[in-house]
Scaffold this active site. Structure first.
Site, PDB file in Angstrom:
ATOM      1  N   ASN A 214      67.163  37.592-108.699  1.00 43.71           N
ATOM      2  CA  ASN A 214      68.075  38.298-107.897  1.00 43.71           C
ATOM      3  C   ASN A 214      67.577  39.913-108.174  1.00 43.71           C
ATOM      4  O   ASN A 214      67.691  40.690-106.982  1.00 43.71           O
ATOM      5  CB  ASN A 214      69.468  37.793-108.139  1.00 43.71           C
ATOM      6  CG  ASN A 214      69.898  36.801-107.734  1.00 43.71           C
ATOM      7  OD1 ASN A 214      69.478  36.129-106.840  1.00 43.71           O
ATOM      8  ND2 ASN A 214      71.062  36.469-108.019  1.00 43.71           N
TER       9      ASN A 214
ATOM     10  N   ARG B 100      63.735  29.967 -92.161  1.00 47.51           N
ATOM     11  CA  ARG B 100      63.057  29.462 -93.339  1.00 47.51           C
ATOM     12  C   ARG B 100      63.092  27.696 -93.572  1.00 47.51           C
ATOM     13  O   ARG B 100      63.809  27.281 -93.114  1.00 47.51           O
ATOM     14  CB  ARG B 100      63.842  29.947 -94.814  1.00 47.51           C
ATOM     15  CG  ARG B 100      63.996  31.430 -94.835  1.00 47.51           C
ATOM     16  CD  ARG B 100      64.851  31.801 -96.164  1.00 47.51           C
ATOM     17  NE  ARG B 100      65.339  33.070 -96.309  1.00 47.51           N
ATOM     18  CZ  ARG B 100      64.699  34.273 -96.289  1.00 47.51           C
ATOM     19  NH1 ARG B 100      63.422  33.913 -96.568  1.00 47.51           N
ATOM     20  NH2 ARG B 100      65.399  35.259 -96.314  1.00 47.51           N
TER      21      ARG B 100
ATOM     22  N   ARG C  65      62.492  37.686 -94.530  1.00 42.17           N
ATOM     23  CA  ARG C  65      61.921  38.465 -95.713  1.00 42.17           C
ATOM     24  C   ARG C  65      61.491  37.239 -96.713  1.00 42.17           C
ATOM     25  O   ARG C  65      62.292  36.455 -97.144  1.00 42.17           O
ATOM     26  CB  ARG C  65      62.902  39.560 -96.103  1.00 42.17           C
ATOM     27  CG  ARG C  65      62.595  39.995 -97.572  1.00 42.17           C
ATOM     28  CD  ARG C  65      63.574  41.267 -97.969  1.00 42.17           C
ATOM     29  NE  ARG C  65      63.503  42.317 -97.023  1.00 42.17           N
ATOM     30  CZ  ARG C  65      64.712  42.772 -96.682  1.00 42.17           C
ATOM     31  NH1 ARG C  65      65.948  42.482 -97.085  1.00 42.17           N
ATOM     32  NH2 ARG C  65      64.617  43.938 -95.699  1.00 42.17           N
TER      33      ARG C  65
ATOM     34  N   HIS D  48      68.388  34.916 -86.406  1.00 36.89           N
ATOM     35  CA  HIS D  48      68.807  34.235 -87.678  1.00 36.89           C
ATOM     36  C   HIS D  48      69.615  33.090 -87.344  1.00 36.89           C
ATOM     37  O   HIS D  48      70.261  32.393 -88.150  1.00 36.89           O
ATOM     38  CB  HIS D  48      69.510  35.383 -88.418  1.00 36.89           C
ATOM     39  CG  HIS D  48      69.857  34.975 -89.782  1.00 36.89           C
ATOM     40  ND1 HIS D  48      71.168  34.889 -90.242  1.00 36.89           N
ATOM     41  CD2 HIS D  48      69.129  34.829 -90.963  1.00 36.89           C
ATOM     42  CE1 HIS D  48      71.291  34.719 -91.558  1.00 36.89           C
ATOM     43  NE2 HIS D  48      70.119  34.461 -91.840  1.00 36.89           N
TER      44      HIS D  48
ATOM     45  N   ARG E 194      80.753  35.755-101.345  1.00 40.08           N
ATOM     46  CA  ARG E 194      79.914  35.821-102.455  1.00 40.08           C
ATOM     47  C   ARG E 194      79.286  36.725-102.902  1.00 40.08           C
ATOM     48  O   ARG E 194      79.095  37.031-104.262  1.00 40.08           O
ATOM     49  CB  ARG E 194      78.648  34.576-102.047  1.00 40.08           C
ATOM     50  CG  ARG E 194      78.047  34.087-103.370  1.00 40.08           C
ATOM     51  CD  ARG E 194      76.730  33.525-102.941  1.00 40.08           C
ATOM     52  NE  ARG E 194      75.533  34.374-102.363  1.00 40.08           N
ATOM     53  CZ  ARG E 194      74.968  34.205-101.432  1.00 40.08           C
ATOM     54  NH1 ARG E 194      75.075  33.325-100.665  1.00 40.08           N
ATOM     55  NH2 ARG E 194      73.968  35.256-101.027  1.00 40.08           N
TER      56      ARG E 194
ATOM     57  N   HIS F 255      76.986  29.535 -98.972  1.00 41.26           N
ATOM     58  CA  HIS F 255      76.310  30.257 -98.005  1.00 41.26           C
ATOM     59  C   HIS F 255      77.052  30.035 -96.572  1.00 41.26           C
ATOM     60  O   HIS F 255      76.581  30.786 -95.875  1.00 41.26           O
ATOM     61  CB  HIS F 255      74.953  29.472 -98.092  1.00 41.26           C
ATOM     62  CG  HIS F 255      73.999  30.500 -97.337  1.00 41.26           C
ATOM     63  ND1 HIS F 255      73.838  29.827 -96.024  1.00 41.26           N
ATOM     64  CD2 HIS F 255      73.285  31.335 -97.567  1.00 41.26           C
ATOM     65  CE1 HIS F 255      72.683  30.580 -95.585  1.00 41.26           C
ATOM     66  NE2 HIS F 255      72.471  31.507 -96.476  1.00 41.26           N
TER      67      HIS F 255
END
Length: 700
Positions: A45, A373, A403, A433, A562, A590
């Site tokens: 992270n 992804r 990214r 997205h 989160r 998520h």
């Protein structure tokens, strides 16, 4: 009151989130190997933080300096560096503590000076056979541009070759692309002791074998180092370049971008450090961080468990969704009723199986999906290729600008195109997205569309560790609007109205304001009003202002955030009615969910979008109403369980203290385990209603 008191800088809030990750490494109730892996997650992270957040602030400073602006960003950068250094100090303390804890359990992480004679002989053989073929020193001279050759986020050993008062320097890349970072050293039979050595230390032990015979030296020393580059790149939006070509060029820019962080072993000689900083063009705005012997701690995410099972989390086998059972195919099940999957509690196999069936089902005429992804060897993507071979019309919208997944997405785009898939890259400058899948079948009554609307990616691997929702529906109104989103992606200038879906950047801000304003109006009219929100990040100032207005009007607001949270709860007269918690546990939270009370007729929405300006105004995102009463209640139940968490919930406050929530009850509730048990009971009840046999746990 100053504006600062209303808004926490997102960069500082992000560091506070990573502090919560570090709390998991410190938590003695977490199994030992999992604690070590949380150190790896923290480190990974932090790497991304420097590549993205830190780089962005540094860029703002340089722009302000050129334009004669103020130094607000300088002050922020200073606070970021200070907080990051404190977290790194805590990281080092925890690492040393965990090494001692492992030793108490007969697991030893050793360095090159702690090897006995037999281990030394084994290490030398291993180095000669496995490691040396992958080692090529980069000798540092004034003529060589080191930045051109150094890889971003790779661990290196900086070598000092001393002869009398003179010194030469070289860099050795630790070849983790070819070899494991953690190597088990054989022990005598019957010994309980387990010995692990890092690849770094094998190289240190054998430094002489690399340089002997080529250079003269009296002394040879190695020091760990790592460099982090700015992750941003500029795209040339020019007609003669395709987006694929622009992205490839942009990734080349990233490979040679200037560094924003240089981490080095604190024992490194001053002259060597100065020379490396000069060669790497480290500026005083960059982070120069002294550290220990090991860098790229993100590799510790995959730290092996060489001990007992209790040193890891107990497995939670993914649940089979009973709603699919008893039908000839997945389409019959979805046509019967909407289906909600909640990963990783449910198996992602249901989605890969749906696409597999669609790839050869003679009734399927087309498949459309958008990809942000995906896994490297994705079964789902291979099924799309199979579908083309079977004569289906397949359209895949690939987001090339995801990214750190750009290269993988470029590669998939080429494979899909070569197979005959219609690949679309969307609109330059506007990331896609949304998480949509649309399958069209020719049935007796005509064309019937089946839609997937989700909060997470179509990624088989991350679906095992990220919590997310997938809504599968044959609701033709929603499915028609999903089709409209794909039309919008292909032609963003064509006017399309959405009556049910909330789509960024078309109507997300206005519709979210409308939903929040209605709760404000109801509260002002003396009616019960409430808002429940779950997102990864809340930093959009417009939406935060609207939440402040709702709180001031008496709307009860509960949130699960989160990551970054710029809203300040607990401000008198402004945010007293806002409660915020954050849950960090074995799975990464998520989903994005919004529940509004709506005068006693709750509305539930799931979304791909965080509450950030980029997601609301500058990306293509989809937020969908949940229309099935059964599924609405299930989502409300899941959120309610999370608000009862007494083990992993932290309270978000203006001090960013990350204190654990205390609820006054003796019963310990760990929400992720409680949700698993809740969904297990749901599936059991569904099978009982259908008169079906409960599957064996081993096959779930």
């Amino acid at each position: 009151m100053s504006a600062d008191k209303f808004y926490i800088e997102k960069e500082l809030s992000w560091l506070s989130f990573n502090e919560r990750v570090l709390q998991e490494a410190a938590d003695k109730t977490v199994p030992l190997i999992e604690r070590i892996r949380f150190l790896g997650i923290f480190s990974n992270n932090l790497d991304e933080f420097y590549k993205v957040r830190f780089s962005d602030v540094k860029r703002r400073i340089l722009i302000n300096r050129e334009q004669g602006g103020n130094d607000i960003s300088k002050h922020l950068l200073s606070k970021m560096q200070s907080k990051a250094l404190k977290l790194n100090e805590r990281f080092d303390e925890l690492y040393n503590e965990l090494i001692r804890d492992m030793a108490r359990r007969h697991i030893f992480l050793v360095n090159e000076s702690q090897l006995d004679e037999a281990q030394q002989k084994w290490i030398i053989k291993y180095f000669q056979k496995e490691v040396l073929p992958h080692i090529t020193p980069l000798m540092l001279t004034d003529e060589i541009d080191v930045l051109q050759f150094l890889k971003d986020e790779y661990a290196y050993i900086a070598v000092e070759l001393k002869q009398q008062e003179q010194a030469k320097y070289a860099l050795l890349e630790i070849p983790t692309d070819h070899l494991p970072r953690f190597i088990m050293v054989p022990e005598q039979k019957g010994k309980r002791k387990k010995t692990i050595i890092l690849l770094d230390n094998i190289i240190r032990f054998c430094l002489n074998d690399i340089f002997r015979g080529f250079f003269d030296y009296d002394e040879l020393n190695g020091y760990a180092m790592k460099m982090t580059r700015d992750a941003e790149y500029d795209l040339r939006h020019e007609v003669e370049y395709s987006l694929l070509e622009q992205m490839s060029e942009g990734l080349s820019q990233r490979l040679t971008a200037l560094p924003v962080r240089f981490v080095y072993e604190r024992d490194m000689p001053e002259d060597m450090l100065k020379y490396l900083c000069y060669k790497l063009k480290i500026s005083h705005y960059d982070s120069l961080i002294p550290g220990g012997r090991y860098h790229n701690f993100k590799d510790f995410i995959a730290f092996p468990n060489v001990g007992r099972d209790y040193l890891e989390n107990k497995p939670l086998p993914p649940l089979a969704c009973a709603d699919f059972e008893g039908y000839a195919n997945a389409f019959d099940a979805i046509r019967n009723q909407d289906i909600l999957l909640h990963y990783p509690y449910h198996s992602f196999e249901h989605i890969t199986e749906l696409v597999r069936q669609a790839s050869f089902d003679p009734k399927v005429v087309s498949i459309k999906i958008n990809v942000y992804r995906v896994a490297k060897n994705s079964r789902l993507m291979n099924s799309l290729i199979d579908a083309v071979h079977n004569g289906k019309r397949v359209t895949v919208v690939v987001e090339l600008q995801a990214r750190f997944d750009e290269e993988a997405n470029i590669e998939w785009s080429k494979r899909l195109t070569d197979a005959g898939v219609h690949v679309i890259f969307g609109v330059p400058g506007m990331k896609i997205h949304a998480k949509l899948l649309l399958i069209t079948r020719r049935e007796e009554q005509g064309f019937v569309r089946y839609a997937h609307i989700g909060t997470g990616n179509f990624h088989e691997r991350t679906a095992r560790i990220y919590t997310d929702f997938s809504l599968l529906t044959a609701d033709q109104e929603l499915a028609a609007e999903v089709r409209g989103v794909f039309s919008y992606i292909m032609n963003p200038f064509r006017p399309i109205k959405f009556r049910h879906l909330i789509v960024s950047p078309r109507n997300s801000r206005s519709q979210l304001y409308r939903l929040l304003d209605r709760e404000i109006h109801n509260a002002q009219a003396g009616k019960k009003a409430s808002i429940t929100l779950k997102v990864n990040n809340l930093v959009d100032k417009g939406l935060i202002s609207k939440l402040y207005a709702a709180s001031s009007a008496g709307v009860k607001i509960r949130m699960i955030i989160r990551g970054m949270c710029s809203l300040v709860p607990g401000l008198e007269g402004i945010s007293e009615n806002i409660e915020i918690i954050s849950i960090i546990d074995r799975f990464l939270e998520h989903p994005r969910v919004l529940v509004v009370h709506n005068d006693g007729d709750p509305q539930v929405f799931i979304s791909s979008a965080d509450w950030m300006e980029r997601n609301i105004d500058n990306r293509i995102e989809v937020m969908s109403p949940v229309r099935d009463a059964r599924i609405k209640q299930r989502i409300i139940d899941i959120l309610s369980i999370q608000f009862t968490d007494t083990v992993k919930a932290r309270r978000i406050d203006k001090e960013m203290s990350n204190n654990y929530v205390e609820r006054g009850n003796r019963k310990k509730i760990r929400s992720q385990i409680a949700i698993y048990d809740y969904l297990k009971n749901v599936e059991k009840h569904t099978r009982k209603q259908k008169g079906q046999v409960e599957p064996n746990d081993n096959n779930e």
